[in-house]
Design a protein around this motif. Structure first.
Motif, short mmCIF file in Angstrom:
data_model
loop_
_atom_site.label_atom_id
_atom_site.label_comp_id
_atom_site.label_asym_id
_atom_site.label_seq_id
_atom_site.Cartn_x
_atom_site.Cartn_y
_atom_site.Cartn_z
N HIS A 213 0.84 -1.20 0.00
CA HIS A 213 0.00 0.00 0.00
C HIS A 213 0.88 1.26 0.00
CE1 HIS A 213 -2.36 3.22 1.99
NE2 HIS A 213 -3.26 2.82 1.12
N ASP A 214 1.89 1.25 0.85
CA ASP A 214 2.77 2.42 0.98
C ASP A 214 3.49 2.72 -0.33
OD1 ASP A 214 1.98 2.48 3.58
OD2 ASP A 214 3.82 1.56 4.37
N VAL A 215 4.00 1.67 -0.97
CA VAL A 215 4.80 1.91 -2.17
C VAL A 215 3.92 2.38 -3.34
CG1 VAL A 215 4.90 -0.36 -3.32
CG2 VAL A 215 6.91 1.13 -3.30
N PHE A 216 2.65 1.95 -3.34
CA PHE A 216 1.75 2.40 -4.42
C PHE A 216 1.25 3.83 -4.17
CE2 PHE A 216 0.52 -2.28 -5.17
CZ PHE A 216 1.54 -2.42 -6.08
N THR A 217 0.99 4.16 -2.92
CA THR A 217 0.44 5.49 -2.64
C THR A 217 1.57 6.51 -2.44
OG1 THR A 217 0.24 4.86 -0.32
CG2 THR A 217 -1.73 4.62 -1.69
N GLU A 218 2.36 6.34 -1.39
CA GLU A 218 3.44 7.32 -1.14
C GLU A 218 4.56 7.19 -2.17
OE1 GLU A 218 4.79 7.15 3.01
OE2 GLU A 218 2.85 6.19 3.39
N GLY A 219 4.87 5.94 -2.54
CA GLY A 219 6.01 5.72 -3.43
C GLY A 219 5.67 5.94 -4.90
N LYS A 220 4.36 6.01 -5.22
CA LYS A 220 3.91 6.23 -6.59
C LYS A 220 4.38 5.15 -7.57
CE LYS A 220 3.45 11.26 -6.22
NZ LYS A 220 1.97 11.17 -6.14
N ALA A 221 4.63 3.94 -7.06
CA ALA A 221 5.04 2.85 -7.94
C ALA A 221 3.84 2.35 -8.73
CB ALA A 221 5.62 1.70 -7.12
N ASP A 222 4.12 1.78 -9.89
CA ASP A 222 3.07 1.20 -10.71
C ASP A 222 2.89 -0.29 -10.42
OD1 ASP A 222 2.42 3.48 -12.69
OD2 ASP A 222 4.60 3.43 -12.55
N ALA A 223 3.96 -0.90 -9.92
CA ALA A 223 3.93 -2.32 -9.62
C ALA A 223 4.85 -2.60 -8.45
CB ALA A 223 4.36 -3.12 -10.84
N GLU A 238 -3.40 -13.02 -3.18
CA GLU A 238 -4.78 -12.60 -2.92
C GLU A 238 -4.89 -11.83 -1.60
OE1 GLU A 238 -7.06 -12.26 -5.08
OE2 GLU A 238 -8.45 -11.49 -3.57
N ASP A 239 -4.12 -12.25 -0.57
CA ASP A 239 -4.11 -11.48 0.70
C ASP A 239 -3.75 -10.03 0.43
OD1 ASP A 239 -4.53 -13.68 2.27
OD2 ASP A 239 -2.39 -14.01 2.73
N VAL A 240 -2.68 -9.86 -0.32
CA VAL A 240 -2.18 -8.51 -0.59
C VAL A 240 -3.23 -7.72 -1.38
CG1 VAL A 240 -0.40 -7.18 -1.80
CG2 VAL A 240 0.23 -9.27 -0.59
N LYS A 241 -3.79 -8.36 -2.40
CA LYS A 241 -4.75 -7.66 -3.25
C LYS A 241 -6.02 -7.28 -2.50
CE LYS A 241 -3.58 -8.84 -7.91
NZ LYS A 241 -4.10 -9.35 -9.18
N GLN A 242 -6.48 -8.22 -1.67
CA GLN A 242 -7.69 -7.95 -0.89
C GLN A 242 -7.47 -6.74 0.02
OE1 GLN A 242 -10.49 -9.30 -1.63
NE2 GLN A 242 -11.45 -7.92 -0.14
N HIS A 243 -6.32 -6.73 0.67
CA HIS A 243 -5.98 -5.63 1.57
C HIS A 243 -5.95 -4.30 0.81
CE1 HIS A 243 -3.98 -3.49 4.84
NE2 HIS A 243 -3.14 -3.01 3.94
N LEU A 244 -5.34 -4.32 -0.36
CA LEU A 244 -5.22 -3.09 -1.14
C LEU A 244 -6.58 -2.61 -1.63
CD1 LEU A 244 -1.96 -4.02 -3.00
CD2 LEU A 244 -2.24 -2.04 -1.54
N ARG A 245 -7.42 -3.55 -2.04
CA ARG A 245 -8.78 -3.17 -2.47
C ARG A 245 -9.51 -2.49 -1.32
NH1 ARG A 245 -9.31 -8.60 -4.32
NH2 ARG A 245 -8.50 -8.68 -6.45
N GLU A 246 -9.40 -3.07 -0.13
CA GLU A 246 -10.06 -2.48 1.04
C GLU A 246 -9.54 -1.08 1.31
OE1 GLU A 246 -9.41 -5.35 4.11
OE2 GLU A 246 -10.74 -6.81 3.13
N ARG A 247 -8.27 -0.86 0.97
CA ARG A 247 -7.70 0.48 1.21
C ARG A 247 -7.89 1.39 0.00
NH1 ARG A 247 -3.47 1.17 5.05
NH2 ARG A 247 -4.15 3.28 4.60
N GLY A 248 -8.68 0.94 -0.95
CA GLY A 248 -9.05 1.82 -2.07
C GLY A 248 -8.07 1.83 -3.24
N VAL A 249 -7.16 0.85 -3.28
CA VAL A 249 -6.24 0.78 -4.41
C VAL A 249 -6.84 -0.19 -5.43
CG1 VAL A 249 -3.90 0.16 -5.17
CG2 VAL A 249 -4.25 1.17 -2.90
N GLU A 250 -6.93 0.25 -6.69
CA GLU A 250 -7.56 -0.60 -7.68
C GLU A 250 -6.66 -1.79 -8.02
OE1 GLU A 250 -10.06 1.24 -10.33
OE2 GLU A 250 -10.12 -0.40 -11.79
N MET A 251 -7.27 -2.98 -7.96
CA MET A 251 -6.55 -4.23 -8.23
C MET A 251 -7.38 -5.03 -9.22
SD MET A 251 -3.80 -5.06 -6.41
CE MET A 251 -2.93 -3.53 -6.40
#
Lengths: 252, 206
Positions: A213-223, A238-251
């Motif tokens: 989550h941090d690297v996608f939001t603060e770090g502005k990484a694409d992957a 899937e754990d990671v993706k589910q968590h990110l979806r809950e935090r509003g990151v599109e997966m």
């Protein structure tokens, strides 16, 4: 909207996966093709194979691995390691890889980037950069040969140059964060992602879902790329993706 | 038999492998007779528009493709292969396309990352046999140019990347996908499967 990507990385030596892999129900924990299929089924968005074979025979074996993998999975994959000329790219891409990663060879001969991009398109050329913070410079330095050799080259300058030569993507490994599981190097990733307009894959340091989550939001990484945590099932994709979806990151 | 048209551009291996996995016989070929006698043809493509048109013309396969399009048998252009179906492109200069569908290929322009690379969500715009039984989901894109269709009637699905982007087009027996169905997980395989199903039925009367 374009989704952020989660990318497992497999180190392959002489056609076998090295570094621990701890899946249950594996026929053969060292078979890269089988592991690639499992990650595909588990929702990986892409895969990276890093060929760490030191011999010609090992490299030839990799081509077979690529052929078989291309027949088994339906997501894109990149092959890096040991690619030092356009002919190497041809061999790997013909075998069915979607992209090639170049690192040391690109630093030694930057024209390899433009030659590859002209021949196969920028989208095929991933420039991998191993960067480490240099206290004297107060910025990051490029290392080659698997992180053994300091080059005296500033990472941000090099990456901008790689982009202008036709790199389609940057695979950015923080040597400071790699292996720590303390999280991706946010400062480095953010600095690079702000400098270039091509996608940036952050690598090194992933230990928890929140790190992605941090690297996608603060770090502005694409992957975000990781090896150990996925191989040892400390986290599933899937754990990671589910968590990110809950935090509003599109997966996906 | 399905043919993947080999005109010297693109990643032919993964497309043909995907077709094979779906249970159809497939040949990668540049032989006009073999292409014309096949039940379905795929026009792949990775690279530059101008190079691709030049290769098609120089190999004589341009005529084969045009003839195939008139046969009523299903033809699918993938990525650059889809763009080639349209009238013209502004990729590094100005190039005429195959002109089977009216529309123009233009560059993404704006303050965002180019190429459009990664997984993006399809939005279905109209019913089509290529979408039979499918639900909207994610597919894998890699491209710096995109198609502006002249007629919305050809637009089957779009995706959103700072604007609506043409993702699936179709007209009679002609189909095109901007993304890579062979690299797009289960949804991509289902789209290919629908195309292969069409190749099993009678040609569409043009």
């Amino acid at each position: 909207m374009l989704t952020k990507r989660i990318i497992p990385c497999l180190d392959v030596k002489d056609g076998r996966v090295v570094k621990g892999v701890n899946f249950v129900n594996l026929r053969d924990a060292g078979d890269p093709v089988e592991l690639a299929s499992i990650y595909d089924r588990e929702g990986a968005d892409e895969l990276v194979f890093l060929d760490i074979s030191a011999s010609y025979e090992g490299r030839a074996t990799m081509v077979e691995v690529v052929k078989q993998t291309a027949g088994e999975i339906s997501i894109p994959f990149t092959v890096g390691g040991g690619i030092s000329q356009v002919e190497d790219m041809t061999r790997i891409l013909r075998a069915g890889a979607d992209k090639v990663g170049i690192n040391t060879a690109a630093v030694n001969n930057p024209q390899l980037i433009s030659d590859g991009a002209r021949r196969f398109g920028s989208q095929c050329i991933v420039v991998a950069v191993d960067a480490k913070y240099n206290e004297d410079w107060q910025e990051w330095e490029v290392y080659t040969h698997g992180g053994r050799n300091a080059t005296g080259i500033r990472a941000l300058e090099w990456i901008k140059r790689a982009e202008s030569l036709g790199a389609g993507e940057i695979l950015l490994t923080s040597m400071d964060a790699d292996g720590t599981k303390d999280g991706f190097d946010i400062a480095l990733t953010r600095a690079v992602s702000s400098e270039v307009t091509i996608p940036v894959i952050a690598s090194g340091g992933a230990g928890t879902k929140e790190h992605f989550h941090d690297v996608f939001t603060e770090g502005k990484a694409d992957a975000g790329l990781a090896a150990t945590i996925f191989h040892y099932k400390e986290l599933t994709i899937e754990d990671v993706k589910q968590h990110l979806r809950e935090r509003g990151v599109e997966m996906r | 038999m399905i043919t993947v048209i080999d005109y010297g551009m693109g990643n032919l291996h993964s497309v043909s492998k995907a077709v094979e996995r779906l249970g159809s016989d497939v040949t990668v070929t540049s032989d006009p007779e073999q292409i014309l006698s096949s039940a379905g043809a795929i026009l792949p493509g990775v690279g530059a528009f101008g190079d691709a048109m030049r290769n098609l013309t120089e190999t004589g396969l341009k005529d084969t493709v045009l003839q195939y399009a008139r046969s009523g048998k299903p033809m699918l252009g993938i990525c650059l292969g889809m763009q080639l179906l349209f009238s013209e492109s502004e990729e590094y200069g100005h190039h005429q396309g195959l002109n089977l569908l009216p529309g123009k290929v233009v560059k993404f322009q704006g303050d965002y990352k180019i190429p459009h690379m990664g997984w993006n969500r399809l939005q279905f715009r109209q019913q089509s046999p290529i979408l039979d039984g499918l639900e909207e989901g994610y597919v894998y894109f890699v491209h710096s140019f995109h198609v502006q269709v002249e007629s919305d009637s050809h637009l089957i699905a779009t995706t959103d990347y700072h604007q609506p982007v043409t993702a699936v087009v179709g007209h009679q027996n002609l189909y095109g996908m901007q993304f890579h169905p062979e690299k797009s997980g289960e949804l991509g395989m289902q789209l290919l499967r629908n195309f292969l199903e069409m190749a099993k039925t009678e040609p569409v009367q043009a």
